[in-house]
Design a protein around this motif. Sequence first.
Motif, PDB file in Angstrom:
ATOM      1  N   ALA A 225      -4.276   1.910  -0.179  1.00 38.10           N
ATOM      2  CA  ALA A 225      -3.283   2.427  -1.132  1.00 38.10           C
ATOM      3  C   ALA A 225      -2.889   3.744  -1.182  1.00 38.10           C
ATOM      4  O   ALA A 225      -3.851   4.658  -0.713  1.00 38.10           O
ATOM      5  CB  ALA A 225      -3.547   1.970  -2.467  1.00 38.10           C
TER       6      ALA A 225
ATOM      7  N   ASN B 228      -5.459  -2.725  -6.246  1.00 42.59           N
ATOM      8  CA  ASN B 228      -5.496  -2.788  -4.805  1.00 42.59           C
ATOM      9  C   ASN B 228      -6.223  -1.672  -3.991  1.00 42.59           C
ATOM     10  O   ASN B 228      -5.808  -1.328  -3.020  1.00 42.59           O
ATOM     11  CB  ASN B 228      -4.111  -3.133  -4.190  1.00 42.59           C
ATOM     12  CG  ASN B 228      -3.151  -1.654  -4.492  1.00 42.59           C
ATOM     13  OD1 ASN B 228      -3.523  -0.823  -5.352  1.00 42.59           O
ATOM     14  ND2 ASN B 228      -1.969  -1.559  -3.714  1.00 42.59           N
TER      15      ASN B 228
ATOM     16  N   ASP C 254       0.783  -1.207   0.006  1.00 38.58           N
ATOM     17  CA  ASP C 254       0.030   0.089  -0.056  1.00 38.58           C
ATOM     18  C   ASP C 254       0.876   1.323   0.062  1.00 38.58           C
ATOM     19  O   ASP C 254       0.630   2.118  -0.836  1.00 38.58           O
ATOM     20  CB  ASP C 254      -1.010   0.044   1.076  1.00 38.58           C
ATOM     21  CG  ASP C 254      -2.167  -0.856   0.985  1.00 38.58           C
ATOM     22  OD1 ASP C 254      -2.502  -1.091  -0.082  1.00 38.58           O
ATOM     23  OD2 ASP C 254      -2.652  -1.086   2.022  1.00 38.58           O
TER      24      ASP C 254
END
Length: 917
Positions: A158, A436, A84
């Motif tokens: 993220a 993500n 992240d």
Amino acid sequence: MDKTVAALLLAMVLVGGCTPEPPAIREVDFENAEFAPFVEPDFPFITTSLDARALGPSFPGNNLVPRCLALRLGEEAYACFDTDMLRWSVAWTGEFLPMVTMGQISYNDFHNKSNELPEILGDPKFATGLYPGWSGADSRFSDPRPPRKDLDAPTWGALPEEIGQWNGVYLQGQQVVMSYRVKQAEVFEKPGSIKVGDEVAFSRTIQLGERDEVLSLVAAEVANGTHSEITDHSAFIYHGENQDSVTAIGLPHASEEVRLDITEDRYASVEVSPGADLTFSLVVWSGPAAQQDRFQRMLKEADTSMPDFRGGGPPHWTETVSTRGQLSPDTSAYVVDQLTLPIPNPWNRNVRVVDVAFFEDNRAAVVTFSGDIWIVEGIDEDLEHLTWRRYASGLYETQSVEVVEGTVYAYGKGGITRFHDLNEDGTADYYESFSNQMAQSIETREWATDMVAAPEGGFYVAKAGGLDMGPSASYPPVASGFRAGSRHSGSVLKVSADGSVRMYATGLRGPYLGMNPETGALTASDQQGHFVPSTPLLHIDEGDYFGVPATSHLPPESESPAVTPPLVWFPHSVDRSGISQVWVNSKRMGPLNGDLVHLSYGRPGLFKILIDSTSEAMQGGIVDIPAAYPAPTMKGAISPQDRQLYVGGFSLWGTNASGISALIRLRYTGRPSLLPQEFQAREEGVVLRFDAILDEESATNPGNYQARRWNYKRTEEYGSGHFKLDGTAGEEVMPVFSAHLSDDRKAVFLAMPKMEKVMQMQVSFDLETADGAPISDDLWFTVTDIEKLDQVAAGFGEVDLDALSIEEDTSLAAGRPAEPASAGEGEELFQQLGCMGCHSTDGTTEGMLGPTLQGLFGKEQHFEDGSSTTVDEAYIREALMEPGKKIVEGYAGEMPSFLGILSEKEVESIILYIETL
């Protein structure tokens, strides 16, 4: 045989290495299987979470990593790359990590749910704090992610895309090359280690793409640094009480474009000037200042080469496993065949199947909860020659797999991964991060529950709420049963074809999805619990809110939105844990063709969903698809070849299933199906339609039907009891005054007075077909809208509804003589209600969600509030009716109320049963 010929044959065997193929595996014995450790010695990483807040005084304190690519770098050296934040969160030596996440701790101990937050086992060397691993010219040592608008809670997820983005990881044997973007520059990084004597350093070889601004990489943070120095190609931060420790960074090869920097005697950084593509290496070491000279040797010995990763690497798994399926005899309309799992296998790997998806050529991709993907070939009618090949590994508690245009995608806590077999050797070489952008918190029960492919491209994904269970990260609960979780917890998200996400629906506890690939209709279930009174089946439109305040994700001052009602509710005794749904878009599944099928974890089994559409609403009904289900049923897909339904699932939480895991095929045999095919709930009563011609005498006898109805209450308590329409506890019995056979003799109309909107209604029936086949079943449904019956369209044109005699006379309703309470009935109820999923009767407590019932009666029971009591009839009765009133010490309040569900006699029977244990 001629001696010469025999000798030649022997020579051929010896030279060719001809050895008999091992026999195909026919069945799996999970309980006696021997599995290797979760971490495989020849695979370079696992994906996990990490709690690195307590490394020591030299390290940053706020260091939690929900998505950690845990790298095994050789020389007993390890690093956690935060995908992240694009940072090395911590590097260490010695031992790796404890295997304590849910997927790990239950890997060999199948029902162990005592998971923890992993902390490193070895000796920490250096770390960075909760800020980006890279930034612009002005190094940023704070979290740039926008603060939460809904809760005063940590920000997870993220980095903003303008700062950077995780792209994925390439496999190169025991090494990896990580791929990500910083600003506009593409980055490829090979991590490694160097050992000189007993000291270990860490290397980072970086290919950096063209950039139009200065970029800064934070290599290490030393929280108690006292002073620092920078030489030509090295930088040092000294720390420790006696300044006897040093953290060093250095460049094995000088570059005019790369400069080392130290800020505040705390942050060791690398600054890269704008320019064309560039490759450089960095070495990071922490150790005794007295051994600082070894660092210069480490710089000289560092491997600064970059492999040709774009062409793929050698396969990690070259062997395949052959299994032979088990076919069921064609004894009913639908039977269950088993595709035998590849246990044992050359790697002694556990295979707990969660989901399955098909390629167009009928190969199947199977994903496991342990983070592995297998490819299965040979799926045909007889299942005699199944071949299993490992394809990918190292994922984090994956629960979904899809195949889109021949490419495999998987969804777990790390996000959606797209796999590439770059050299076409049968295994994936590049694990690309398709997205993500769905945030993931450190809360262990914030599952990445489900992913379905959207017909228009992209995916829909579901995430569980941050349930207040399991290890705590010290953040207080935000509502009964809930921790804050991430900004996407308890929601359904739309993931576009470019990987971007947007909120689609909210207010969920633990949703699982279904998608009609032809129409785009999206459905979901949710998990019964706090604010979810029973298991619902939901039809989802964008913007829907489903009633859980902790996952509404609205600012505190906002008004609560209207709760979207479910299509249908499932009673606790029918399905206490619903999972996903599958649309049977097939022409070979008989009466299930075109229907929605719901998969139950707790029961386990499959349900056919009936849809009753009025002019104002859709309302659903559910009927059980009877079959022998060997393990929980969780996710499924239709085969493109035989058009049958394939389903995977595994056991961990409470379920009635005895098996640990299975991959099954629900197969239509062509025999008659006696399941109801349609229902209608109308002002005058209920219509049930079957595929078979019914026996007139049994169909028109109102004594062959029983009906009851009740509501639930949505509260902060776990689940709900049953309540009459006037709000008092209990269920209302609905008399069936008359029953009428349709013109085609395939449907019955049950005349019932006072039909009203209600959350749950149950009709039980005991009929026969015209040829004498028994039909004894139940239909559960929800009445959201009431309108008049169109009797001609329903097939009852000859019935004079106005002339029906509807009086308050229940003498025709079938009744059974009352039986006295008994321990035997209590044991049956214990099984029927799923109590054994949480409470053992043999003294077992490990991995159970509730205390054992063995020896409970007369025992001193201690509670979370510090009080205690001796277990007697009164306590058991209270625990059944108000389970949240007293929570047993060491357990979570996860038991539903049986108020209004159990009769007085049934409560007495359960008490009698518990007394016998």
